[in-house]
Design an enzyme around this catalytic site. Structure first.
Site, PDB file in Angstrom:
ATOM      1  N   ASP A  83      -4.414  -9.854  -8.832  1.00 45.92           N
ATOM      2  CA  ASP A  83      -4.682  -8.956  -9.959  1.00 45.92           C
ATOM      3  C   ASP A  83      -3.485  -8.168 -10.499  1.00 45.92           C
ATOM      4  O   ASP A  83      -3.078  -8.315 -11.651  1.00 45.92           O
ATOM      5  CB  ASP A  83      -5.820  -8.003  -9.600  1.00 45.92           C
ATOM      6  CG  ASP A  83      -5.658  -7.354  -8.228  1.00 45.92           C
ATOM      7  OD1 ASP A  83      -4.621  -7.548  -7.578  1.00 45.92           O
ATOM      8  OD2 ASP A  83      -6.594  -6.646  -7.800  1.00 45.92           O
TER       9      ASP A  83
ATOM     10  N   GLU B  11       0.821  -1.212   0.000  1.00 47.40           N
ATOM     11  CA  GLU B  11       0.000   0.000   0.000  1.00 47.40           C
ATOM     12  C   GLU B  11       0.856   1.264   0.000  1.00 47.40           C
ATOM     13  O   GLU B  11       0.560   2.238  -0.701  1.00 47.40           O
ATOM     14  CB  GLU B  11      -0.945   0.004   1.203  1.00 47.40           C
ATOM     15  CG  GLU B  11      -2.028  -1.046   1.160  1.00 47.40           C
ATOM     16  CD  GLU B  11      -3.104  -0.741   0.133  1.00 47.40           C
ATOM     17  OE1 GLU B  11      -3.146   0.391  -0.382  1.00 47.40           O
ATOM     18  OE2 GLU B  11      -3.925  -1.640  -0.148  1.00 47.40           O
TER      19      GLU B  11
ATOM     20  N   GLU C 104     -11.999  -0.167 -11.045  1.00 47.25           N
ATOM     21  CA  GLU C 104     -11.579  -1.059 -12.135  1.00 47.25           C
ATOM     22  C   GLU C 104     -12.501  -1.011 -13.351  1.00 47.25           C
ATOM     23  O   GLU C 104     -12.033  -1.117 -14.499  1.00 47.25           O
ATOM     24  CB  GLU C 104     -11.482  -2.496 -11.615  1.00 47.25           C
ATOM     25  CG  GLU C 104     -10.347  -2.736 -10.643  1.00 47.25           C
ATOM     26  CD  GLU C 104     -10.647  -2.228  -9.238  1.00 47.25           C
ATOM     27  OE1 GLU C 104      -9.697  -2.048  -8.447  1.00 47.25           O
ATOM     28  OE2 GLU C 104     -11.842  -2.004  -8.932  1.00 47.25           O
TER      29      GLU C 104
ATOM     30  N   ARG D 217       0.746   3.851  -3.285  1.00 44.94           N
ATOM     31  CA  ARG D 217       0.125   5.151  -3.026  1.00 44.94           C
ATOM     32  C   ARG D 217       1.157   6.237  -2.753  1.00 44.94           C
ATOM     33  O   ARG D 217       1.136   7.293  -3.385  1.00 44.94           O
ATOM     34  CB  ARG D 217      -0.850   5.032  -1.858  1.00 44.94           C
ATOM     35  CG  ARG D 217      -1.992   4.057  -2.107  1.00 44.94           C
ATOM     36  CD  ARG D 217      -2.986   4.040  -0.960  1.00 44.94           C
ATOM     37  NE  ARG D 217      -3.954   2.963  -1.080  1.00 44.94           N
ATOM     38  CZ  ARG D 217      -5.032   3.019  -1.847  1.00 44.94           C
ATOM     39  NH1 ARG D 217      -5.282   4.095  -2.562  1.00 44.94           N
ATOM     40  NH2 ARG D 217      -5.875   2.005  -1.894  1.00 44.94           N
TER      41      ARG D 217
END
Length: 637
Positions: free
Chosen positions: A384, A251, A518, A255
């Site tokens: 993913d 994360e 998405e 980010r």
């Protein structure tokens, strides 16, 4: 250490015949008092200036450190007795140092308090940098980089009035959300919309400002330059990584590191490069495992890492350790430190040595044994962005990374063979694989795959380009249906293709919407590669849903109880801390950016010059031949 005597007569024996003091040589009490008072005033003036003024470090260096040569000479015996030419030079030097110090002290006292404070802060920063040393994150060690803005950092206004109006609406939504965040939670990671309080999840530990860093590129791309400058100032003054706190490596990378890198490439402000490299260096200890597969969690101060306890016996997760490549390659480029690139390239070596069941990559890998955990394969959650980063690593390398290319297309072939299915109603979906059995469910996260497949179709082997574009379009249609078949026209967290249902959430814990981007991401890619107007229309449907509900509530509030009560009739598990259209979730920045680009011209962040990390932070292609020529951007570099 004994202090040397510098003034000749003070160190000599008294002359003969003057061994006692007569009455005429003594001072009266009042004279002694006056002399003592003068002497005290002199001492106070000199040493007070040295020790108590704000610029004291400079004064001390002027008085004491400049006289170090004198002390050295005295110890080595080069200072002769009184009256020597060398003594005269020394005395003159001492007098000059004292005069300079007093002059500087007077000048300091005449400065405004604000100027004095700034000088103190600069001095503290210099001392801190000097104390950190080469291993302490000294950002001044970075090599100079000649900044050249990549093409397409800004774009042209859409010529079509309707498209221009739609894009303006998306920007208006972002402006409103950003205003709410600034008002109620400035500096916090997220905003709780009902209580209007700042909030931080444990993913970031004690780090602050996740929403600010995450929004930097969105603010710049939408030409919200005043807000961008405010956010830049916050980053420069307040973004601190020297904390004893545990964070999610994944994360923080996608980010914070991704957001800082993107802000640097868009604006050219070096503070973002320095901060990105500093944070990257603090993440490197996560790779200290027997295989080099990084830990999921890391203490930024101690460098101690661990994995999520729920992840298949302490395994690392494919979508986490596989989603570092883009950012770390750019960190090596901007820092001159090859270690970042070496760490992520080693991950590939580990994966290449492993047998893959049916050519698939399981979601769990033990970082110590180097063996797969439980055989669960998903193109959605837990897997993913690994596949996304394989494709984008090849594109970002100026299509020279042949290893990444082969890994991506081989993986896609295995996915199509083993996971992609078509329902009886003609909807194409991507199932999950668990120990050899298919679960006919598709998560909202999996909907990114339509855009990914479209992005990679042009480089597909053989004559597969057309087929892959058709496959991408089918997945985009399925994901749109998952929205269209709900009461509120918002897609659920997961939807199923079993028990006679298609593209519908059947379980209560899947009936919620948390602003996943998405689907919009796939619409954006499909528009750019086909220019089929339905993709813009589908994106506009999502905007209209927001406008319909948003218009019913006070613009001062980020999310109202009324919204929660209404939406709960369709999605009972809708979380109260997430707003669909305002900045109570970090995903909002990603969602609005993809919408904005959906209604922008293709020259704005074109896909042959930029790739997006998994949080929609644009990173430029790393050219090998340096032939990139900037487009005519609307703002100067």
């Amino acid at each position: 250490m004994e202090t040397p005597l510098l003034i000749g007569s003070a160190g000599e024996d008294p002359p003969p015949g003057n061994t006692s003091a007569g009455p005429t040589s003594s001072f009266r009490l009042t004279e002694r008092f006056i002399l003592l008072l003068v002497f005290s005033a002199f001492i106070t003036l000199c040493f007070g200036a040295i020790f108590f003024l704000p610029d004291s470090s400079k004064l001390l260096s002027g008085v004491f450190f400049h006289s170090s040569a004198v002390e050295t000479n005295t110890r080595t015996g080069t200072v002769s007795g009184s009256g020597s030419a060398n003594d005269e030079k020394i005395l003159a030097k001492i007098r000059k140092d004292h005069e300079d110090a007093l002059t500087e002290a007077k000048d300091t006292l005449q400065k405004r308090p604000e100027e004095i404070k700034q000088e103190i802060l600069k001095e503290k920063e210099k001392v801190l940098r000097d104390s950190l040393g080469p291993d302490g994150g000294d950002v001044d060690r970075l090599p100079p980089v000649e900044y050249q803005r990549p093409p397409g950092a800004t774009g042209q206004e859409p010529p079509d009035p309707r498209t221009r109006e739609r894009r303006a609406k998306v920007k208006e939504m972002m402006q409103h959300s950003w205003g709410g965040y600034k008002r109620y939670a400035w500096g916090a990671n997220e905003l709780r919309p009902i209580s209007k309080q700042g909030h931080s999840s444990n993913l970031f530990g004690g780090l602050k400002g996740a929403n600010i860093v995450d929004a930097l590129d969105t603010l710049y791309i939408m030409e919200m330059y005043e807000d961008f400058d405010e956010a830049t100032a916050w980053v420069e003054k307040n973004l601190d990584f020297s904390l004893n706190t545990e964070v999610s490596v994944f994360e923080v990378n996608i980010r914070f590191v991704g957001g800082l890198l993107s802000a640097y490439y868009l604006s050219g402000k070096d503070v973002f490069r320095r901060k990105a490299v500093e944070l990257g260096e603090r993440l490197l200890p996560a790779f200290k495992t027997s295989t080099g597969i990084p830990w999921a969690l890391l203490n930024l101060k101690s460098g101690i890492g661990r994995n999520w306890p729920w992840a298949s016996g302490g395994s690392s997760i494919l979508a986490e350790y596989g989603t570092l490549h883009l950012e770390f390659m750019h960190l090596s480029k901007l820092s001159g430190n090859p270690e970042f690139a070496q760490k992520v390239m080693n991950i590939r070596k580990v994966l290449e040595r492993l047998d893959k069941p049916h050519g698939l990559y399981p979601n769990y890998l033990n970082p110590n044994s180097g063996q797969w955990g439980q055989h669960h394969v998903s193109v959605g959650g837990l897997g993913d962005s690994f596949y996304e980063y394989l494709l984008k690593a090849w594109i970002m390398s100026d299509k020279t990374d042949e290893e990444a290319k082969k890994m991506y297309y081989d993986a896609l072939q295995a996915i199509e063979t083993n996971l992609i299915r078509k329902s009886s109603g003609g909807l194409t979906y991507i199932a999950e694989w668990k120990g050899g059995l298919l679960e006919h469910k598709m998560g909202h996260l999996t909907c990114f795959a339509g855009g990914m497949i479209a992005l990679g179709a042009d480089g597909a082997p053989g004559d597969q380009t057309g087929h892959q574009m058709e496959l991408a379009a089918e997945i985009a249609r399925t994901c749109h249906e998952s929205y269209a078949r709900t009461t509120l026209k918002l897609g659920p967290e997961a939807f199923r293709f079993d028990g006679g249902v298609e593209a519908i959430a059947t379980r209560q814990n899947e009936k919620y919407f948390i602003l996943r981007p998405e689907v919009i991401e796939t619409f954006m890619y499909m528009w750019r590669f086909t220019h089929d107007p339905k993709y813009r229309d589908w994106g506009w449907e999502a905007v209209q849903v927001g406008a319909l509900w948003f218009s019913r509530f006070s613009p001062e509030l980020i999310l109202m109880d009324g919204w929660n009560k209404t939406i709960s009739t369709s999605f009972p598990f809708f979380p109260s801390i997430c707003s669909v259209f305002l900045a109570s979730c970090l995903s909002y920045n990603t969602w609005t950016l993809y919408l904005y680009l959906l209604f922008s011209e293709d020259d704005h962040l074109p896909s042959d010059h930029w790739v997006f990390n998994t949080e929609a932070h644009p990173l430029p292609v790393i050219r090998r031949d340096s032939t990139d020529q900037p487009h005519k951007d609307k703002t100067a570099a």
